[in-house]
Design a protein around this motif. Structure first.
Motif, PDB file in Angstrom:
ATOM      1  N   PHE A 183       0.804  -1.258  -0.044  1.00  0.00           N
ATOM      2  CA  PHE A 183      -0.028  -0.104   0.007  1.00  0.00           C
ATOM      3  C   PHE A 183       1.104   1.279   0.193  1.00  0.00           C
ATOM      4  N   ARG A 184       2.034   1.115   0.302  1.00  0.00           N
ATOM      5  CA  ARG A 184       3.127   2.231   0.493  1.00  0.00           C
ATOM      6  C   ARG A 184       3.319   2.789  -0.926  1.00  0.00           C
ATOM      7  N   HIS A 185       3.111   1.974  -1.833  1.00  0.00           N
ATOM      8  CA  HIS A 185       3.721   2.074  -3.289  1.00  0.00           C
ATOM      9  C   HIS A 185       2.413   3.480  -3.985  1.00  0.00           C
ATOM     10  N   GLY A 186       1.486   3.276  -3.119  1.00  0.00           N
ATOM     11  CA  GLY A 186       0.347   4.329  -3.671  1.00  0.00           C
ATOM     12  C   GLY A 186       0.604   5.679  -3.105  1.00  0.00           C
ATOM     13  N   ASP A 187       1.639   5.890  -2.227  1.00  0.00           N
ATOM     14  CA  ASP A 187       2.098   7.109  -1.687  1.00  0.00           C
ATOM     15  C   ASP A 187       3.227   7.498  -2.385  1.00  0.00           C
ATOM     16  N   TYR A 188       4.016   6.465  -2.745  1.00  0.00           N
ATOM     17  CA  TYR A 188       5.545   6.730  -3.278  1.00  0.00           C
ATOM     18  C   TYR A 188       5.839   5.664  -4.410  1.00  0.00           C
ATOM     19  N   THR A 189       5.622   5.758  -5.347  1.00  0.00           N
ATOM     20  CA  THR A 189       6.067   4.598  -6.425  1.00  0.00           C
ATOM     21  C   THR A 189       7.182   4.141  -6.204  1.00  0.00           C
ATOM     22  N   ALA A 190       8.187   5.196  -5.791  1.00  0.00           N
ATOM     23  CA  ALA A 190       9.679   4.475  -6.030  1.00  0.00           C
ATOM     24  C   ALA A 190      10.150   3.834  -4.541  1.00  0.00           C
ATOM     25  N   TYR A 191       8.985   3.552  -3.957  1.00  0.00           N
ATOM     26  CA  TYR A 191       9.349   2.716  -2.570  1.00  0.00           C
ATOM     27  C   TYR A 191      10.280   1.552  -2.653  1.00  0.00           C
ATOM     28  N   LYS A 192      11.258   1.434  -2.101  1.00  0.00           N
ATOM     29  CA  LYS A 192      12.000   0.041  -2.186  1.00  0.00           C
ATOM     30  C   LYS A 192      12.661  -0.013  -3.561  1.00  0.00           C
ATOM     31  N   ALA A 193      12.521   0.921  -4.695  1.00  0.00           N
ATOM     32  CA  ALA A 193      13.121   0.855  -6.054  1.00  0.00           C
ATOM     33  C   ALA A 193      14.698   0.826  -5.838  1.00  0.00           C
ATOM     34  N   GLY A 194      15.336   0.169  -6.872  1.00  0.00           N
ATOM     35  CA  GLY A 194      16.602   0.039  -6.795  1.00  0.00           C
ATOM     36  C   GLY A 194      17.131  -0.878  -6.206  1.00  0.00           C
ATOM     37  N   ARG A 195      16.592  -1.624  -5.319  1.00  0.00           N
ATOM     38  CA  ARG A 195      17.132  -2.796  -4.458  1.00  0.00           C
ATOM     39  C   ARG A 195      17.693  -3.884  -5.259  1.00  0.00           C
ATOM     40  N   GLN A 196      18.601  -4.289  -5.047  1.00  0.00           N
ATOM     41  CA  GLN A 196      19.458  -5.399  -5.989  1.00  0.00           C
ATOM     42  C   GLN A 196      18.474  -6.603  -5.869  1.00  0.00           C
ATOM     43  N   LYS A 197      18.357  -7.274  -7.049  1.00  0.00           N
ATOM     44  CA  LYS A 197      17.555  -8.370  -7.163  1.00  0.00           C
ATOM     45  C   LYS A 197      17.972  -9.518  -6.338  1.00  0.00           C
ATOM     46  N   THR A 198      17.010 -10.137  -5.632  1.00  0.00           N
ATOM     47  CA  THR A 198      17.624 -11.103  -4.876  1.00  0.00           C
ATOM     48  C   THR A 198      18.144 -12.340  -5.683  1.00  0.00           C
ATOM     49  N   PRO A 199      19.514 -12.806  -5.033  1.00  0.00           N
ATOM     50  CA  PRO A 199      20.175 -13.745  -5.620  1.00  0.00           C
ATOM     51  C   PRO A 199      19.169 -14.885  -5.889  1.00  0.00           C
ATOM     52  N   PRO A 200      19.462 -15.708  -7.183  1.00  0.00           N
ATOM     53  CA  PRO A 200      18.805 -16.945  -7.205  1.00  0.00           C
ATOM     54  C   PRO A 200      18.805 -17.960  -6.426  1.00  0.00           C
ATOM     55  N   GLU A 201      20.091 -17.983  -5.853  1.00  0.00           N
ATOM     56  CA  GLU A 201      20.400 -19.000  -4.883  1.00  0.00           C
ATOM     57  C   GLU A 201      19.674 -18.758  -3.481  1.00  0.00           C
ATOM     58  N   LEU A 202      19.423 -17.558  -3.265  1.00  0.00           N
ATOM     59  CA  LEU A 202      18.584 -17.332  -2.205  1.00  0.00           C
ATOM     60  C   LEU A 202      17.173 -17.325  -2.179  1.00  0.00           C
ATOM     61  N   SER A 203      16.782 -16.752  -3.608  1.00  0.00           N
ATOM     62  CA  SER A 203      15.241 -16.821  -3.888  1.00  0.00           C
ATOM     63  C   SER A 203      14.651 -18.313  -3.698  1.00  0.00           C
ATOM     64  N   GLY A 204      15.343 -18.994  -4.244  1.00  0.00           N
ATOM     65  CA  GLY A 204      15.050 -20.487  -4.238  1.00  0.00           C
ATOM     66  C   GLY A 204      15.003 -20.967  -2.870  1.00  0.00           C
ATOM     67  N   GLN A 205      15.549 -20.659  -1.761  1.00  0.00           N
ATOM     68  CA  GLN A 205      15.296 -21.017  -0.286  1.00  0.00           C
ATOM     69  C   GLN A 205      14.121 -20.551   0.313  1.00  0.00           C
ATOM     70  N   PHE A 206      13.499 -19.594  -0.238  1.00  0.00           N
ATOM     71  CA  PHE A 206      12.258 -18.924   0.411  1.00  0.00           C
ATOM     72  C   PHE A 206      11.129 -20.275   0.847  1.00  0.00           C
ATOM     73  N   PRO A 207      10.701 -21.072  -0.612  1.00  0.00           N
ATOM     74  CA  PRO A 207       9.918 -22.025  -0.377  1.00  0.00           C
ATOM     75  C   PRO A 207      10.381 -22.942   0.525  1.00  0.00           C
ATOM     76  N   MET A 208      11.767 -23.458   0.523  1.00  0.00           N
ATOM     77  CA  MET A 208      12.257 -24.406   1.488  1.00  0.00           C
ATOM     78  C   MET A 208      11.979 -24.018   2.887  1.00  0.00           C
ATOM     79  N   LEU A 209      12.192 -22.848   2.985  1.00  0.00           N
ATOM     80  CA  LEU A 209      11.953 -22.238   4.487  1.00  0.00           C
ATOM     81  C   LEU A 209      10.327 -22.474   4.927  1.00  0.00           C
ATOM     82  N   LYS A 210       9.724 -21.869   4.247  1.00  0.00           N
ATOM     83  CA  LYS A 210       8.271 -21.768   4.534  1.00  0.00           C
ATOM     84  C   LYS A 210       7.835 -23.400   4.972  1.00  0.00           C
ATOM     85  N   GLU A 211       8.102 -24.123   3.839  1.00  0.00           N
ATOM     86  CA  GLU A 211       7.703 -25.692   4.032  1.00  0.00           C
ATOM     87  C   GLU A 211       8.309 -26.232   5.357  1.00  0.00           C
TER      88      GLU A 211
END
Length: 890
Positions: free
Chosen positions: A65-93
């Motif tokens: 909802f913060r992007h409604g006030d400021y579209t650049a909110y969290k813009a420019g963040r580096q993309k999550t490394p693939p070797e980390l993004s693949g671990q999110f589903p593992m962790l949640k399980e």
């Protein structure tokens, strides 16, 4: 008593990913280091906090909802490394399998979910602990809500904050944290704040005005350019405060009862842990005696048993002296980054179940003389943490030290040099020992540093000694398993004592020589300044990137890179690319070099000369670099620039401490290429060194297919660039930049090199493949460097890891060899009773001061000993020179 613990899932898994660098993967190659690190934190937190309710919150997506006030909110963040993004589903399980609640909700962040549930819990009188590394969470603190903030990049250190601690650290109430963010912004979330306002300035205004709004109402009271910035960015400040405010009315349908935690569900947790191959975590799961499931983490994280600490004084000093033969652990506590100027606090002595705390001031009493003698006795082995620092601190307090036999810090460094949490509390967490109170909680920090009462202090240090005692046997096992006993006991431990002796000895620096050179530099800076102004046609601040950018790229029309909101880039890389086409740029680069020499090495060295010795006493960090090389600090004597004649002149001020003595320098010749010849077993490379040929000329002959007489300077220069470039895994682009040739020509040159030196190419290929299998590479002396990124799906990360795999065995072995040489040379000096002293190690060079009557012996003894440091398939060679100062010796 009911206690709710909530974890910021995204924040913690990121920390775990960057904090656990060991190459953990499943059988099919999927990375699991972040999940494993998260589990280590979770187990520790459960044991420490004993919660009745647990919840892990995650961000549901990138848009909130913060992007409604400021579209650049969290813009420019580096993309999550693939070797980390693949671990999110593992962790949640895994969290689900453990029987722990987790929440995420579209349009909201984890902070908002946590803030909402914390408000509900507080309204029901329930104590809450929030775990995160995000400073924004501090706004949620209250009498019933504490924030456990993770420190640094590791997974071990936690600092707990309530309103009192926030007031002590920041001078703010919890709700003012959002005003702090409103003023200073947050680059990680792309919250703008007010440009130029950092934490220090923001706190100053909040202490005076209390809030963003109040500050904006009183801008008339503010002076200078900062007033203009505040007025120009007033709306940014209001918006930033709004963005930083945690929303506490998220429409959650779950109740607090849904977060109840009654222990791990073993029936579902074990299969999930097996799938991830977390055998050590499975071992911790157990059944209760009646067969019901119980908290599985109470075993590995027991409550710390009470200990009896005796504070040494006149009444029990004799008792302590009688107990000295039973001492197993020594810990010396001090404060200050530079051990040569650190304030001594006290010693903790531990043996069996007894602990004695001895304040530094009592160490100087007559009754403590037997303890001082015990500390100085080289025949009494001593075990502790960072005994190198302990040696230096004791020395400058007039207490000799000897007998260091096992240093926990050095062992930790060898076991994994890339691990970030190498302090005692971090190691205690790694080895799953009872948590230690953070030093900052005991002593405070910065200007707030203060010693607590002796009872609190002695208990804190006793817990450290207790942890050290428990860590030692675990490290001994790993050193044995990793075949590092020789590296540890025969090299690093003796070297620790040698370095301390060198540092205490120091090297004499003539201040008058430095001042005279400083005057030369000032004249050169003035001359360069005048020339630069004449070329620019105006005077300006050469040290101002903004003004310099305007002169070069607007007034003079030089080609520039992209202009940013802060102006043109005028960093060294940009200017070096322009230097070949512009005289003013060449002058500016020279101006910068001389200015740095003046400020860093003239003024800086003058400040470091110790009044009572007339010498500079550097501090060699032995457990810092991933390659095994030493690092010099306070001051750094390894980085004195020697490419410029002005830089080389600084060495003139380094002189012997005795009249009639000389400085002798011995430098390994092409040590990394000799190591490469040995490791690669390349016949051509070995043959060149076996016949003492000029390696660069020989390489040029082999690559270009010409005779020695036909090798011109350009050929030799190209051969030299590729010889040293190969050691660092140079690319065609890198070589093209070094030689100023096309990328294709550079690539052809590298291909031709590998055609000629096939053994080198085979080594480069084989070492990368082995690293992918093992997850690490080793030097000839078994020093390891872990490379988890070598299996990364990211090309950049994987390529960097592959280059590191190629060069670490070479650089690391070279580092080991110079260390071996130091140990062997020290033995020769001692066994022969020589007066000559080893003063410095600078990369591949050793520096000595030598009396006249020992010079002829030292001119042969030192290079011969260095050549025998390690037996290779090719000879090691050291060149020696000497003079009345370090400059003449080189």
């Amino acid at each position: 008593m009911t206690k709710l613990m909530m974890l910021d899932g995204n924040n913690l898994i990121y920390r775990a990913f960057y904090g656990i660098t060991a190459p953990l993967t499943t059988a099919d190659g999927k990375p699991t280091n972040a999940v494993y690190g998260f589990m280590l934190m979770l187990t520790r937190l459960i044991a420490d906090e004993n919660p009745t309710h647990i919840m892990v919150a995650f961000d549901a997506g990138k848009v909130t909802f913060r992007h409604g006030d400021y579209t650049a909110y969290k813009a420019g963040r580096q993309k999550t490394p693939p070797e980390l993004s693949g671990q999110f589903p593992m962790l949640k399980e895994l969290i689900d399998a453990l029987g722990i609640a987790r929440y995420e909700l579209d349009s909201y962040e984890a902070d908002d979910i946590i803030g909402t549930l914390a408000a509900r819990a507080e309204s029901e009188g329930i104590d809450t602990v929030i775990v995160s590394g995000d400073q924004d969470m501090l706004q949620l603190a209250s009498e019933r809500v504490r924030i456990n903030m993770l420190k640094g990049k590791g997974v071990g250190d936690v600092v707990s904050y309530g309103p009192e601690e926030i007031m002590e650290r920041y001078g703010l109430k919890p709700q003012q944290i959002i005003d702090l963010k409103g003023l200073m912004g947050d680059t990680s979330d792309n919250i703008p704040g007010i440009p130029g306002v950092g934490e220090k300035t923001a706190l100053k205004y909040l202490h005076e005005y209390g809030s963003v709004e109040s500050l904006l109402e009183h801008t008339a009271d503010i002076k200078g350019k900062i007033k203009e910035k505040i007025e120009a960015h007033a709306e940014d400040a209001r918006l930033s405060k709004k963005l930083a405010t945690i929303f506490r009315e998220v429409p959650l349908t779950q109740s607090l009862d849904d977060l109840a935690f009654e222990g791990i569900k073993r029936s579902t947790a074990v299969p999930e842990l097996q799938k991830l191959q977390f055998a050590s975590l499975i071992d911790k799961l157990k059944y209760a005696a009646d067969g019901e499931e119980s908290d599985p983490f109470s075993d590995p994280k027991p409550e710390a048993a009470p200990i009896d600490v005796r504070i040494a004084d006149e009444g029990n000093m004799e008792e302590l002296v009688g107990f000295l033969p039973q001492i197993d652990i020594l810990h010396v506590e001090s404060r200050g980054d530079n051990p040569h100027h650190a304030a001594g606090i006290g010693l903790i002595l531990h043996g069996g179940d007894r602990y004695y705390y001895l304040p530094f001031e009592r160490l100087k009493s007559p009754e403590a003389a037997p303890i001082v003698a015990w500390l100085a006795d080289a025949d009494v082995p001593k075990t502790g943490y960072d005994l190198h620092r302990a040696d230096l601190v004791l020395h400058w307090h007039g207490v000799p030290f000897a007998g260091a036999s096992f240093d926990v810090q050095l062992a930790a460094y060898l076991i994994d040099p890339t691990e970030t949490a190498q302090n005692v509390s971090g190691l205690a967490a790694k080895y799953e020992l009872p948590a230690l109170t953070d030093d900052e909680q005991v002593f405070g920090r910065g200007a707030r540093f203060a010693l607590p009462d002796e009872q609190t202090l002695s208990m804190h240090l006793a817990r450290k000694a207790e942890a050290i005692a428990a860590i030692v046997p675990k490290q001994r096992e790993l050193l044995e398993e990793y075949e590092m006993n020789g590296l540890f006991y025969d090299l690093e431990m003796p070297l620790s004592r040698i370095l301390a002796d060198m540092e205490k000895q120091g090297i004499t620096v003539n201040p008058e020589d430095l001042r005279a050179l400083g005057r030369e530099f000032e004249e050169e800076i003035a001359r360069l300044t005048t020339e630069i102004y004449q070329m620019a046609g105006t005077e300006f601040n050469i040290n101002s990137p903004k003004q310099l950018g305007e002169i070069l790229f607007e007034k003079m029309g030089l080609p520039s890179g992209k202009k940013t909101k802060t102006g043109y880039s005028t960093d060294a890389k940009v200017l070096e690319e322009l230097a070949g086409h512009s005289d003013i740029v060449r002058l500016i680069l020279h101006y910068r070099q001389v200015s740095k020499l003046q400020s860093t090495y003239i003024e800086g060295l003058l400040k470091e000369i110790r009044e009572e010795t007339g010498k500079v006493h550097t501090y060699f960090r032995q457990a810092l670099t991933a390659t095994g090389r030493l690092s010099s600090q306070f001051p750094n004597l390894q980085n004195i620039p020697i490419r410029l004649e002005e830089g080389r002149k600084i060495r003139k001020a380094f002189v012997p401490s005795q009249p009639g003595w000389s400085i002798l320098a011995a430098d390994y010749s092409q040590i990394e290429l000799r190591v490469l010849a040995h490791i690669s077993d390349d016949e051509r490379l070995k043959d060149a060194f076996l016949h003492d040929a000029d390696i660069h000329t020989r390489t040029a002959m082999d690559v270009f297919g010409v005779s020695a007489e036909e090798v011109d300077s350009n050929m030799r220069r190209s051969a030299k660039a590729v010889n040293f470039g190969i050691v660092y895994g140079i690319s065609d682009y890198g070589l093209s930049q070094n030689l100023g040739i096309s990328r294709k020509k550079a690539g052809d040159f590298i291909d031709q090199y590998f055609t000629v030196f096939g053994g080198v190419q085979k080594y480069m290929h084989d070492i990368v493949e082995q690293a992918k299998l093992d997850g690490y590479v080793k030097t000839l002396l078994e020093r390891r460097r872990y490379l988890p990124e070598i299996r990364s799906s990211s090309f950049n990360l994987r390529s960097f890891a592959e280059r590191t795999a190629m060069n670490t065995p070479i650089q690391g072995t070279a580092a080991d060899i110079i260390k071996l040489a130091m140990v062997k040379v020290d033995h020769e000096l001692s066994s022969r009773g020589l007066k000559s002293r080893m003063l410095l190690q600078v990369h591949d060079e050793l520096v000595f001061e030598v009396p006249e009557d020992e010079m002829e012996l030292m001119k042969t003894l030192v290079p011969e000993t260095m050549a025998r440091a390690l037996q290779l398939a090719v000879p090691l060679k050291a060149d020696v020179s000497f003079g009345s100062n370090w400059y003449e010796a080189k």
